[in-house]
Design a protein around this motif. Structure first.
Motif, PDB file in Angstrom:
ATOM      1  N   LEU A   3     -16.225 -49.645 -69.989  1.00  0.00           N
ATOM      2  CA  LEU A   3     -17.571 -49.095 -69.838  1.00  0.00           C
ATOM      3  C   LEU A   3     -17.909 -48.998 -68.357  1.00  0.00           C
ATOM      4  CD1 LEU A   3     -20.362 -48.339 -71.141  1.00  0.00           C
ATOM      5  CD2 LEU A   3     -20.961 -50.746 -70.818  1.00  0.00           C
ATOM      6  N   ARG A   4     -18.417 -47.875 -67.967  1.00  0.00           N
ATOM      7  CA  ARG A   4     -18.888 -47.717 -66.596  1.00  0.00           C
ATOM      8  C   ARG A   4     -20.239 -46.995 -66.633  1.00  0.00           C
ATOM      9  NH1 ARG A   4     -15.095 -43.734 -67.418  1.00  0.00           N
ATOM     10  NH2 ARG A   4     -15.573 -41.640 -66.628  1.00  0.00           N
ATOM     11  N   PHE A   5     -21.064 -47.343 -65.673  1.00  0.00           N
ATOM     12  CA  PHE A   5     -22.424 -46.804 -65.631  1.00  0.00           C
ATOM     13  C   PHE A   5     -22.591 -46.036 -64.330  1.00  0.00           C
ATOM     14  CE2 PHE A   5     -26.934 -46.515 -66.107  1.00  0.00           C
ATOM     15  CZ  PHE A   5     -27.189 -46.736 -67.454  1.00  0.00           C
ATOM     16  N   THR A   6     -22.803 -44.742 -64.447  1.00  0.00           N
ATOM     17  CA  THR A   6     -23.005 -43.891 -63.279  1.00  0.00           C
ATOM     18  C   THR A   6     -24.486 -43.673 -63.064  1.00  0.00           C
ATOM     19  OG1 THR A   6     -20.914 -42.732 -63.646  1.00  0.00           O
ATOM     20  CG2 THR A   6     -22.544 -41.626 -62.269  1.00  0.00           C
ATOM     21  N   VAL A  86     -25.953 -42.795 -66.493  1.00  0.00           N
ATOM     22  CA  VAL A  86     -25.168 -42.384 -67.658  1.00  0.00           C
ATOM     23  C   VAL A  86     -24.148 -43.458 -67.972  1.00  0.00           C
ATOM     24  CG1 VAL A  86     -23.648 -40.630 -68.637  1.00  0.00           C
ATOM     25  CG2 VAL A  86     -25.447 -39.950 -67.033  1.00  0.00           C
ATOM     26  N   ALA A  87     -24.124 -43.900 -69.228  1.00  0.00           N
ATOM     27  CA  ALA A  87     -23.127 -44.865 -69.693  1.00  0.00           C
ATOM     28  C   ALA A  87     -21.907 -44.092 -70.195  1.00  0.00           C
ATOM     29  CB  ALA A  87     -23.699 -45.736 -70.801  1.00  0.00           C
ATOM     30  N   LEU A  98     -16.714 -43.106 -78.023  1.00  0.00           N
ATOM     31  CA  LEU A  98     -18.084 -42.712 -78.359  1.00  0.00           C
ATOM     32  C   LEU A  98     -18.623 -41.793 -77.264  1.00  0.00           C
ATOM     33  CD1 LEU A  98     -19.523 -46.207 -79.434  1.00  0.00           C
ATOM     34  CD2 LEU A  98     -18.763 -44.370 -80.946  1.00  0.00           C
ATOM     35  N   ASP A  99     -19.612 -40.983 -77.626  1.00  0.00           N
ATOM     36  CA  ASP A  99     -20.230 -40.118 -76.638  1.00  0.00           C
ATOM     37  C   ASP A  99     -20.950 -40.943 -75.573  1.00  0.00           C
ATOM     38  OD1 ASP A  99     -19.408 -37.693 -77.651  1.00  0.00           O
ATOM     39  OD2 ASP A  99     -21.176 -37.446 -78.930  1.00  0.00           O
ATOM     40  N   ALA A 100     -21.186 -40.309 -74.456  1.00  0.00           N
ATOM     41  CA  ALA A 100     -21.934 -40.960 -73.374  1.00  0.00           C
ATOM     42  C   ALA A 100     -23.403 -41.101 -73.769  1.00  0.00           C
ATOM     43  CB  ALA A 100     -21.810 -40.142 -72.095  1.00  0.00           C
TER      44      ALA A 100
END
Length: 426
Positions: A3-6, A86-87, A98-100
């Protein structure tokens, strides 16, 4: 995948949300029940440390594109929700992708337009709501933004200092351009008209729309109002530099349509006699801040707007558009504002504060010019105002007045006044 969060994660606890679960299946204890419009995607609200976020599950490319558009609109000070981030890289417990999820701040004290129209609205309230939506659409188009999906569901309403303000909440189909063509604007406007009619018909079918609101007429009215506003905002008037009366008329029409006007974008021709007028749209409170910075006058917003309009018209009339505005402002204060205040006899100076006196002189000059059909100098208007209006005002600290009316130029009626009785007079 990890998981990354932009984006700009303003609270690390956002990372503790159940990102590995499809948004539709998030546990109720994680969610907040708030009204929302129709969406083609799953949308939920969550609260983290007393801050409410709106989450929308969508494919990654669309989520990233919308986030960037929202941040661009925010930098341009266009009314829109704040994009948080955005995750990406979400996977469920079985390792399936899964979708963002796009995260935005929920706009406090706001409601979707659709939710407002689903309650009983008086016709005049509905008109004001739609006017605010039209203002938003025009602002977006002036900025070069093509919305592509303007609707009651994609627009939020919030009272803004007593006014009605509309905010963009969904920019998924949006596009930013240096400038929109007439074809792009007309297409965007037609999409808005069709969407609004469709949603109002849907509400009417469910018995949720006031019987006085006709969906088709309302959709057509949005187009009509937009076109009128767009003409006032973009038509370039060519005026003689001495026609300050016509310049003021243009500004008044914009004010009446719900737009404030900042410094005027004025360009004179080679002979210095013609003016091309292009007003600029500004945010709330701009005028009082600008006037205080330039002149030291600390007045209410409406007073500041009127005084700044006169300052900018003075700069054009004296051919000083390219001069440092602080220099022009100092000259205006000395030759216009203070000159008018000095004309008021000492016995009359306690009737109104100086900024209000100057404002009323400008109003008086406007009506005199209308009645006479010619330009009226500031000194001429001030002398007539002092003798025919100010001299007849009561010596009170609060006066509520209506505009003076002119049956004949030589017969100026004083303003209608409501007398405020103070305790010591009872």
């Amino acid at each position: 995948m990890a998981l990354r969060f932009t984006g700009t994660v303003d609270n690390p606890k956002l990372l503790d949300l159940p990102w590995s679960t499809p948004l539709e299946e998030w546990p109720p204890e994680s969610l907040v029940a708030l009204p929302r419009g129709i969406s083609r995607h799953v949308v939920r609200f969550v609260r983290v440390d007393h801050v409410v976020y709106a989450l929308k599950e969508v494919i990654a490319d669309l989520a990233i594109g919308e986030y960037r558009l929202l941040r661009t609109l925010e930098r341009m000070e266009i009314p829109s929700v704040h994009g948080v981030g955005v995750a990406l890289g979400r996977v469920d417990e079985n390792g399936e992708e899964l979708d963002a999820i796009l995260a935005t701040h929920h706009l406090q004290f706001s409601l979707p337009y659709r939710a407002l129209f689903s309650h009983t609205l008086r016709p005049d309230t509905a008109d004001r709501l739609l006017d605010a939506l039209v203002v938003l659409l025009a602002q977006l188009h002036l900025a070069g933004f093509y919305w592509g999906d303007c609707s009651l569901s994609n627009t939020l309403f919030r009272r803004d200092a007593g006014a009605f303000a509309a905010y963009l909440v969904d920019a998924e189909t949006g596009e930013m351009h240096p400038e929109l063509s007439n074809g792009q604007r007309n297409l965007d406007l037609e999409i808005a008209r069709v969407n609004i009619i469709g949603e109002l018909m849907d509400l009417a079918g469910g018995g949720l729309l006031h019987e006085s609101i006709d969906p088709i007429t309302t959709g057509d009215d949005v187009v009509r109002r937009y076109e009128g506003l767009w003409r006032e905002l973009t038509d370039t008037n060519v005026l003689d530099i001495d026609q300050r009366h016509e310049i003021e008329a243009r500004i008044r029409r914009l004010n009446d349509l719900g737009f404030d006007v900042a410094e005027l974008d004025i360009t004179t021709d080679w002979h210095g006699r013609q003016v091309r007028l292009q007003p600029k749209v500004v945010d709330a409170g701009h005028h009082s801040r600008r006037l205080l910075r330039l002149t030291g006058l600390d007045v209410e917003e409406n007073q500041a707007r009127r005084l700044l309009n006169d300052l900018d018209a003075y700069a054009a009339a004296t051919d000083q558009q390219g001069e440092d505005e602080e220099i022009v402002a100092h000259e205006w204060v000395t030759k216009c504002f203070e000159a008018v205040v000095r004309m008021v006899p000492a016995r009359l100076r306690g009737k109104l504060e100086p900024a209000e006196i100057y404002h009323e002189v400008l109003e008086h000059r406007w009506f005199m010019a209308e009645a006479l059909g010619r330009e009226v100098s500031l000194n001429e208007a001030a002398r007539d105002y002092i003798d025919s209006v100010l001299a007849h005002k009561p010596d009170e600290r609060a006066v509520l007045g209506a505009r003076p009316t002119y049956d004949r130029v030589a017969d100026v009626e004083t303003t209608a006044e409501i007398r405020i009785v103070f305790p010591e007079e009872v």
